[in-house]
Design a protein around this motif. Structure first.
Motif, PDB file in Angstrom:
ATOM      1  N   ARG A  21      34.923  39.381  46.145  1.00  0.00           N
ATOM      2  CA  ARG A  21      36.033  40.303  46.465  1.00  0.00           C
ATOM      3  C   ARG A  21      37.124  39.580  47.240  1.00  0.00           C
ATOM      4  O   ARG A  21      38.319  39.813  47.019  1.00  0.00           O
ATOM      5  N   SER A  22      36.721  38.680  48.143  1.00  0.00           N
ATOM      6  CA  SER A  22      37.717  38.006  48.993  1.00  0.00           C
ATOM      7  C   SER A  22      38.592  37.066  48.169  1.00  0.00           C
ATOM      8  O   SER A  22      39.642  36.641  48.629  1.00  0.00           O
ATOM      9  N   ARG A  24      39.869  37.906  45.212  1.00  0.00           N
ATOM     10  CA  ARG A  24      40.946  38.649  44.558  1.00  0.00           C
ATOM     11  C   ARG A  24      41.915  39.043  45.666  1.00  0.00           C
ATOM     12  O   ARG A  24      41.620  38.877  46.839  1.00  0.00           O
ATOM     13  N   CYS A  26      43.104  40.416  48.511  1.00  0.00           N
ATOM     14  CA  CYS A  26      42.112  41.057  49.373  1.00  0.00           C
ATOM     15  C   CYS A  26      42.581  41.155  50.819  1.00  0.00           C
ATOM     16  O   CYS A  26      43.190  40.225  51.349  1.00  0.00           O
ATOM     17  N   ARG A 175      28.982  46.877  44.848  1.00  0.00           N
ATOM     18  CA  ARG A 175      30.311  47.478  44.648  1.00  0.00           C
ATOM     19  C   ARG A 175      30.779  48.175  45.921  1.00  0.00           C
ATOM     20  O   ARG A 175      31.927  48.075  46.320  1.00  0.00           O
ATOM     21  N   PRO A 178      31.892  45.626  49.378  1.00  0.00           N
ATOM     22  CA  PRO A 178      33.211  44.988  49.411  1.00  0.00           C
ATOM     23  C   PRO A 178      34.355  46.010  49.469  1.00  0.00           C
ATOM     24  O   PRO A 178      35.322  45.813  50.204  1.00  0.00           O
ATOM     25  N   GLU A 179      34.216  47.124  48.736  1.00  0.00           N
ATOM     26  CA  GLU A 179      35.329  48.084  48.732  1.00  0.00           C
ATOM     27  C   GLU A 179      35.435  48.818  50.064  1.00  0.00           C
ATOM     28  O   GLU A 179      36.531  49.095  50.545  1.00  0.00           O
ATOM     29  N   ASP A 214      46.428  46.317  48.717  1.00  0.00           N
ATOM     30  CA  ASP A 214      45.746  45.048  48.912  1.00  0.00           C
ATOM     31  C   ASP A 214      46.720  43.927  49.204  1.00  0.00           C
ATOM     32  O   ASP A 214      46.472  43.090  50.070  1.00  0.00           O
TER      33      ASP A 214
END
Ligand code: GRF
Length: 406
Positions: A21-22, A24, A26, A175, A178-179, A214
């Protein structure tokens, strides 16, 4: 971009999800990974990803407070502001919790408060529950007892084995964690005045919000909205509900946001000179040094609270935003009344607020764009109604003008 420290003890599959995730666009970056166990897969994973990673083991007989004090020092050495536990098998003590108040998160493989502690998946399976899930919560001194930030639940198919149940839960963890961490770092979830607060933008702003959220927190320029013939208005990020500072208290009341969200005929271009200037979000306070409104912009000096001169980068960003607004044929801009760079008429100067339009308001004004603030936004909307024409054609070329002095 919020620097986070991840504490691990073993396999590191949640760490892998956080790392992915980091990478993208982020709002957080992983500043370091610390394990209390030597040689675990999670450490290898972090090292392989180029993240500073090391073992901080609790030797027998060592006082917990001393062990944690050293851990805090190491986290701080890496600039960590938020701590994420990802399979960290220790109950935290006061030393660590007080160093990061309300800023330690954990993922647990059950729908808390059901099945706290070890082997939550097996506990759930043995209890024969029909619904399972996972929880991200803030950590307190208890065993999985802290305030719940978010959860995901699913119905358990008949006859699912305990192992398969664990796997399914883990997929959801990868999922959810990270979100939730991203939302936490964007201040959409926070621990304020003893309760979890959830901030949701008006649904009608969904796409603007998503395009901007983001990138704002990652400190990068957002993707430009596509031209669809609607009138474009520029709106300061802070008025879109993206505060600049960590505590989130600068978040604006959503009145303007609601009003704009309800106007489907308007397209919103969210703008933020500080983000474009690379000052980082959350950013330190910045203010003008020159106290004389008449000469303020002849000899501007804008410093952050560490005393660093940010004048040039900020004014360059102001120039780029003005160009961008011109390309989108923006007719009106809604700016925060008292921000240093985009203040409409009161800007912070040596702890005071002096009466002068900020550099962005000046530049936009010179480009024929009307500026309004949160104080007079109703007037701004009325002005738009009376003067609205569709933004003609597609955006023009980027002229790339530098410098923000008007
Ligand atoms: C996960 O099930 C998590 O919910 C729990 O510990 C486990 C860690 O797994 N807190 P991994 O190391 O992230 O693979």
């Amino acid at each position: 971009m919020t620097p986070i420290g991840v504490l691990v003890s073993g396999r590191g599959s949640n760490l892998a999800a956080l790392i992915a995730r980091s990478r993208r666009n982020c709002p957080f970056r992983i500043a370091c990974v610390i394990s209390d166990q030597p040689g675990v897969a999670a450490l290898e994973l972090a090292t392989g990803a180029g993240i500073p990673a090391f073992c901080h083991e609790k030797t027998p007989g060592r006082k917990k407070s001393d062990f944690e004090a050293e851990l805090v020092t190491r986290l701080r050495e890496h600039g960590v502001e938020v701590v994420a536990l990802a399979g960290y098998m220790r109950i935290l003590g006061r030393t660590l919790l007080e160093a990061f108040p309300g800023r330690v998160l954990n993922i647990h493989p059950s729908l808390l408060p059901a099945f706290p502690g070890l082997h939550a998946q097996e506990q759930a399976h043995a209890a024969g529950v029909r619904v399972a899930g996972c929880t991200v919560h803030l950590v307190d001194a208890g065993m999985d007892t802290g305030p719940i930030l978010d959860q995901v639940a699913f119905r358990i198919p008949d006859g699912l084995s305990a192992d398969d149940l664990s796997l399914r839960i883990l997929e959801h963890e990868h999922r959810l964690y990270p979100e939730t961490l991203a939302r936490f770092c964007r201040h959409e979830l926070s621990w304020t005045d003893g309760q979890v607060r959830v901030f949701s933008p008006p649904a009608s702003l969904g796409s603007v919000w998503e395009a901007f959220a983001d990138s704002h927190w990652a400190g990068v320029e957002p993707v430009e909205p596509s031209d669809d013939g609607r009138t474009t208005v520029a709106v300061s990020a802070c008025l879109c509900g993206f505060p600049c500072r960590w505590d989130g208290r600068d978040r604006q009341e959503p009145a303007l946001l609601q009003a704009l969200g309800a106007r489907k005929e308007l397209k919103i271009l969210a703008i933020c000179p500080e983000v474009l200037a690379g000052l980082g979000v959350p950013r330190p306070r910045i203010q003008f040094e020159n106290e004389d409104p008449d000469t303020l912009f002849d000899a501007p000096a804008i410093r952050n609270e560490q005393g660093v001169d940010v004048t040039e980068v900020l004014l360059r960003a102001v120039g780029r935003i003005t160009d961008r607004c011109a390309r989108f044929h923006v007719r009106a801009a809604f700016l925060k009344e008292n921000s240093p760079s985009c203040g409409t008429h009161r800007i912070p100067c040596r702890g005071e607020r002096i009466v002068a339009p900020g550099p962005l308001a000046l530049r936009l004004g010179a480009a024929g764009i009307r500026t309004f603030s949160e104080e007079n936004f109703t007037q701004g909307l009325e002005w738009l109604d009376a003067n609205m024409t569709s933004s003609p054609g597609s955006p023009g070329p980027d002229t790339g003008t530098d410098g923000g002095k008007s």
